[in-house]
Design a protein around this motif. Structure first.
Motif, short mmCIF file in Angstrom:
data_model
loop_
_atom_site.label_atom_id
_atom_site.label_comp_id
_atom_site.label_asym_id
_atom_site.label_seq_id
_atom_site.Cartn_x
_atom_site.Cartn_y
_atom_site.Cartn_z
N UNK A 138 7.88 0.83 13.57
CA UNK A 138 8.26 -0.37 14.35
C UNK A 138 9.55 -1.00 13.83
N UNK A 139 10.51 -0.15 13.48
CA UNK A 139 11.83 -0.65 13.08
C UNK A 139 11.95 -1.07 11.63
N UNK A 140 10.87 -0.96 10.85
CA UNK A 140 10.93 -1.33 9.44
C UNK A 140 11.34 -0.13 8.59
N UNK A 141 11.84 -0.43 7.41
CA UNK A 141 12.31 0.64 6.53
C UNK A 141 11.21 1.04 5.56
N UNK A 142 11.11 2.36 5.30
CA UNK A 142 10.13 2.86 4.36
C UNK A 142 10.72 3.90 3.43
N UNK A 143 9.94 4.30 2.44
CA UNK A 143 10.38 5.27 1.44
C UNK A 143 9.41 6.44 1.42
N UNK A 144 9.95 7.65 1.35
CA UNK A 144 9.13 8.86 1.25
C UNK A 144 9.64 9.71 0.09
N UNK B 60 0.81 -1.23 0.00
CA UNK B 60 0.00 0.00 0.00
C UNK B 60 0.84 1.28 0.00
N UNK B 61 0.26 2.35 -0.57
CA UNK B 61 0.93 3.64 -0.70
C UNK B 61 -0.04 4.74 -0.26
N UNK B 62 0.49 5.76 0.43
CA UNK B 62 -0.31 6.93 0.81
C UNK B 62 0.21 8.13 0.04
N UNK B 63 -0.73 8.91 -0.54
CA UNK B 63 -0.40 10.15 -1.23
C UNK B 63 -1.01 11.30 -0.44
N UNK B 64 -0.17 12.24 -0.02
CA UNK B 64 -0.64 13.38 0.78
C UNK B 64 -0.69 14.65 -0.06
N UNK B 65 -1.75 15.43 0.16
CA UNK B 65 -1.86 16.76 -0.45
C UNK B 65 -2.53 17.67 0.57
N UNK C 92 4.48 0.86 2.44
CA UNK C 92 5.77 0.79 1.76
C UNK C 92 6.28 2.18 1.34
N UNK C 93 5.33 3.08 1.01
CA UNK C 93 5.74 4.30 0.33
C UNK C 93 4.80 5.44 0.71
N UNK C 94 5.34 6.59 1.02
CA UNK C 94 4.57 7.80 1.26
C UNK C 94 5.00 8.83 0.22
N UNK C 95 4.02 9.43 -0.47
CA UNK C 95 4.30 10.44 -1.49
C UNK C 95 3.68 11.76 -1.04
N UNK C 96 4.50 12.77 -0.90
CA UNK C 96 4.02 14.12 -0.60
C UNK C 96 3.81 14.86 -1.93
N UNK C 97 2.56 14.89 -2.39
CA UNK C 97 2.26 15.51 -3.68
C UNK C 97 2.57 17.00 -3.64
N UNK C 98 2.37 17.61 -2.49
CA UNK C 98 2.76 19.02 -2.27
C UNK C 98 3.51 19.09 -0.95
#
Length: 645
Positions: free
Chosen positions: A555-561, A464-469, A532-538
């Motif tokens: 919780x100690x896991x690696x993620x990407x932003x 799953x991925x979250x996109x923030x605006x 897995x992934x967070x995208x900051x659209x703005x």
């Protein structure tokens, strides 16, 4: 008849003796009149003194006097008088010579111990001390700004403020640490804290405990609830935070996102409620014993579900039943009426609905002794401060207060410490620092190319991925575009109904949707599985950025932003981002590295940070959060997006 002629004034000498007295004419000798002013030598000297002497002549006379004193002292000075001095009287010259002699003697003594170079050096040092540098002036200006914005009342109930009630001792509890833990020396506790990167401040800090069994937590919670959550040992904030909360101490907990803060304040309230129910069961109309206030509905529901799960595990293993009430906007409280009807121990709420329920006297806080503010800086700092203060006015006795957040600037900490009773401040990392388990990537993307480039970035990781605006309309546009491209996406923001928001959260957590497009309401405290992934659209402000990228790498896991920036992003925000990347030892793109800090050129400390929001790229006087708060005050607004009733 003609008049008689007038008698003659003078008579003949012969006839005057017999006929009339004679008058003798005398010569009048005029006496010399005494002059009004008498002049003598002293008057001349006084005149010379009072006479105006041009500045040029005075300076020339002073220079000649100094030259005579240097040349040979009093004798030389007496032998070489100026032309003007030569015109003075001998008495005046004698007085001058006497005065010059005294001055010469003192000057000779003075110059024997102090040279002109030494005097000049002392003058320069004095001027350097008096003259303030630009950095000092800036610090003083920032201190004045902070002082102006920090002038507010303590965070206490109106009754306590009106009667001047001040509690000096924290609440007492029945919990005690094991004997071997209590027997540890302060040096051993310090070594353990340094090993786990924990900074604790306060008086009589409870000892750190590094496993759940020694904390005297019921075995069923450890073997069932915590094991199902994949929690095997406490995190640093839990090692120090749980013993502090169990001891009844007021606390300020600061730790990066995903570090287990929720368990650090929800587990103590569950065990306190369990102990209270064992002593005397709650009946209809009684309660609550403790209360947790959250800034958003989603965070309140998540906390409620965690506490409810712990209560169910305890009930299944023979422990008394604990009543938990969810009090948030957007839902009908008729659903919760059966909980209030039986008596309840714990309330999880948002400020708006909680105020409404208390004012309508649906329940009271007469026996409430535990208060936790999650994401406390969001509520205390200008937005919900009045709401929280109004809620606290319903308390009738002393309470234990806990404040938790990932971003709590020094200004909020100072304000909170004034409101708490002998608080313990627990800090894991710098307040406002990013989670080091998140890989941060910043990319320059033009505004018109963002939507197309988003599809490419989504392929970096699996869902799953979250996109923030930060724009609600943009959130809907992104969701619509992703649905048209065949991507399973849901959207959540403050203008959606509560049913739509809950559906979006539930479907995304259950894995039915791959992408969730969200505004700031989903950025604070929400715990999603395996993001897995967070995208900051703005690019948001720095505090929101830290919370948003914190949805991954938990919780100690690696993620990407991944963050999109362009010309619409303020340079000050980019500078904050640059320093945050430097602090986390992340790769800095060339366009960020090229931004210069004006404070460094002025001699200021570039990494000192802002005391209002914690940003590293600006000072207090340039803080965008302070400007936003002032604008909000002028507009008469309060609260945050989706946080109230």
């Amino acid at each position: 008849m003609a008049p008689a002629p007038a008698p003659a004034l003078t008579a003949d000498p012969a006839s005057s003796s017999s006929e009339a007295p004679t008058y003798k004419r005398r010569r009048v000798v005029e006496e010399e009149e005494e002059p009004m002013y008498k002049y003598d030598d002293e008057d001349e000297d006084e005149y010379e003194q009072k006479r105006y002497v041009p500045l040029k002549q005075r300076k020339a006379a002073e220079l000649q006097k100094i030259a005579r004193l240097r040349a040979g002292g009093v004798g030389a000075a007496a032998g070489s008088a100026s032309p003007q001095e030569g015109a003075q009287s001998p008495k005046r010259r004698a007085q001058d010579d006497e005065e010059e002699g005294e001055e010469a003697g003192s000057s000779v003594v003075k110059r024997s111990t102090q040279t002109l170079l030494k005097e000049a050096r002392e003058l320069r040092e004095k001027e350097a001390k008096e003259q303030k540098s630009e950095a000092q002036k800036q610090r003083e200006e920032e201190a004045k700004i902070l002082e102006a914005h920090a002038a507010r009342r303590k965070l206490a109930s109106d009754l306590e403020l009106a009667k001047g009630i001040n509690y000096s001792e924290p609440l007492k509890t029945s919990w005690t640490a094991p004997r071997f833990v209590r027997q540890r020396t302060e040096e051993e506790n310090t070594i353990l804290r340094e090993k786990n990167h924990i900074i604790s401040e306060g008086v009589d800090i409870p000892p750190l405990i590094d496993n759940f069994r020694d904390m005297k937590i019921p075995r069923c919670l450890i073997d069932v609830y915590l094991k199902n959550k994949g929690i095997k040992k406490p995190t640093p904030i839990q090692m120090q935070g749980l013993p502090t909360a169990f001891s009844g101490r007021d606390m300020i907990g600061i730790a990066f996102t995903g570090s287990g803060k929720t368990l650090a304040f929800s587990l103590p309230i569950v065990l306190f409620s369990l102990e209270e129910e064992r002593r005397l069961a709650y009946t209809r109309g009684e309660g609550p014993l403790g209360m947790i206030v959250c800034p958003s509905r989603e965070l309140a529901r998540q906390t409620y579900e965690g506490i409810k799960a712990m209560a169910e595990v305890l009930a299944q293993n023979g422990y008394p039943t604990i009543g938990v009430l969810l009090c948030i906007g957007g839902i009908s409280m008729a659903e919760q009426s059966h909980v209030m009807g039986k008596g309840f121990h714990i309330v999880v709420a948002t400020p708006g609905r909680l105020q409404d329920m208390l004012e309508k006297k649906k329940f009271n806080l007469d026996v409430c002794k535990y208060l936790c503010l999650d994401e406390a800086d969001r509520m205390i700092d200008m937005g919900f401060e009045d709401d929280v203060r109004n809620i606290m006015s319903f308390f009738k006795q002393q309470r234990q207060t806990l404040l938790f957040s990932a971003t709590m600037p020094k200004k909020i900490q100072d304000f909170a410490e004034q409101s708490l009773i002998r608080p313990v401040v627990i800090n894991v990392g710098r307040a406002g620092a990013a989670n080091l388990d998140v890989i941060q990537e910043v990319e320059y993307v033009k505004q018109e190319a963002k939507m197309v480039y988003l599809l490419e970035v989504l392929q970096k990781t699996s869902p799953p991925v979250i996109v923030f605006s930060d724009n609600k309309n943009e959130v809907d546009d992104i969701q619509e575009y992703l649905l048209l491209k065949g991507v399973e996406a849901v959207a959540i923001h403050g203008s959606k109904t509560q049913d739509e928001r809950e559906y979006a959260i539930k479907s995304f957590k259950d894995g039915k949707k791959d992408v969730m497009v969200a505004s700031g309401v989903a950025s604070k405290g929400l715990d999603f599985n395996e993001i897995q992934h967070v995208i900051n659209y703005s690019m948001p402000n720095l505090e929101d950025y830290v919370h948003q990228i914190g949805r991954t790498g938990r919780s100690g896991k690696t993620g990407l932003a991944t963050t999109f920036v362009n010309m619409n992003t303020q340079e000050q925000t980019l500078l904050d981002l640059k320093y945050l990347l430097m602090e986390a030892k992340q790769r800095i793109p060339p366009f960020l590295a090229a931004i210069d800090d004006p404070r460094a050129a002025a001699g200021g400390n570039a990494l000192q940070g802002c005391a209002v929001c914690g940003g590293l790229g600006h000072s207090v006087k340039d803080c965008p959060k302070l400007e936003e708060n002032q604008r909000r005050q002028r507009a008469g607004m309060s609260g945050a997006d989706g946080g109230g009733y």
